[in-house]
Design a protein around this motif. Structure first.
Motif, PDB file in Angstrom:
ATOM      1  N   HIS A 166      49.181  67.037  -8.310  1.00 51.66           N
ATOM      2  CA  HIS A 166      47.834  67.622  -8.610  1.00 51.66           C
ATOM      3  C   HIS A 166      47.778  68.660  -8.892  1.00 51.66           C
ATOM      4  O   HIS A 166      46.412  69.404  -9.407  1.00 51.66           O
ATOM      5  CB  HIS A 166      47.037  66.457  -7.481  1.00 51.66           C
ATOM      6  N   HIS A 212      46.302  52.212  -5.591  1.00 50.86           N
ATOM      7  CA  HIS A 212      46.416  53.158  -4.846  1.00 50.86           C
ATOM      8  C   HIS A 212      44.856  53.697  -5.086  1.00 50.86           C
ATOM      9  O   HIS A 212      44.290  53.237  -5.674  1.00 50.86           O
ATOM     10  CB  HIS A 212      47.041  54.658  -4.607  1.00 50.86           C
ATOM     11  N   HIS A 241      42.897  56.949  -5.488  1.00 49.85           N
ATOM     12  CA  HIS A 241      43.087  58.281  -6.164  1.00 49.85           C
ATOM     13  C   HIS A 241      41.638  59.244  -5.727  1.00 49.85           C
ATOM     14  O   HIS A 241      40.073  58.545  -6.302  1.00 49.85           O
ATOM     15  CB  HIS A 241      43.411  58.877  -7.418  1.00 49.85           C
TER      16      HIS A 241
END
Ligand SMILES: [Zn+2]
Length: 191
Positions: free
Chosen positions: A36, A155, A157
């Motif tokens: 990221h 997942h 984030h």
């Protein structure tokens, strides 16, 4: 050592998951350990998965059944007390390895806290229980973990940015986060 330090003043949040052992799949202030990092808004973003009793994130190697991923459907709790800026609830949960690059965050909740905004993304379709404009308390259940948007497996984030610093939910100036005083990095475990 860039991945293990941060320059801006971090903001303390409550960890948004509370039902087991969680693992930071991506995180830390370096593109080497956090993909990221090349995005200014998401430079401190974390991707969180859960470890099951065998110490793995899923039963089987990249299973296509979402429920085989330990984190899928776990309750997501508000990381702060604030106001819901936006909540999107209608994108489907995708079967790995299908991804939705047109809607990178998938279903998400964006919350305005004290001078920052925090995003939780890839939430389960239909699971969000808060609405735009609603006030939320820290640790209040807001949604469940899903697999919507541009995600390769279930997942959560999470990233924070300076308030009003972005045109879209994924723009802006990222803010480092701490949880119980910890700055989490890739491979960090949270119990
Ligand atoms: Zn992510």
């Amino acid at each position: 050592m860039q991945g293990f330090s941060f320059h801006d003043k971090p903001v303390e949040f409550a960890f948004p998951l509370k039902d087991g052992t969680y693992y930071v799949a991506h995180g830390g202030n370096s593109s080497i350990i956090n993909y990221h990092n090349t995005n200014r808004a998401q430079q401190y973003a974390l991707d969180l998965v859960k470890l099951n009793s065998f110490g793995t994130r899923a039963n089987g190697l990249y299973p296509t059944e979402l429920t085989k991923y330990a984190i899928f459907q776990d309750t997501v709790y508000s990381p702060c007390t604030g106001k819901v800026i936006n909540a999107i609830n209608s994108f489907p949960d995708l079967i790995p390895p299908e991804t939705d690059r047109q809607h990178p965050a998938g279903n998400y909740v964006l919350i305005a806290c004290d001078r920052v905004e925090i995003l939780v993304a890839h939430l389960m379709s239909g699971s969000i229980v808060v609405n735009q404009g609603e006030f939320v308390s820290v640790n209040q259940p807001i949604a469940q973990v899903g697999n919507s948007g541009n995600t390769t497996e279930p997942h959560l984030h999470i990233h924070a940015r300076q308030e009003n610093s972005g045109e879209t939910i994924l723009d802006g100036t990222g803010v480092p986060m701490t949880f119980s005083g910890r700055f989490l990095l890739r491979n960090s475990l949270v119990y």
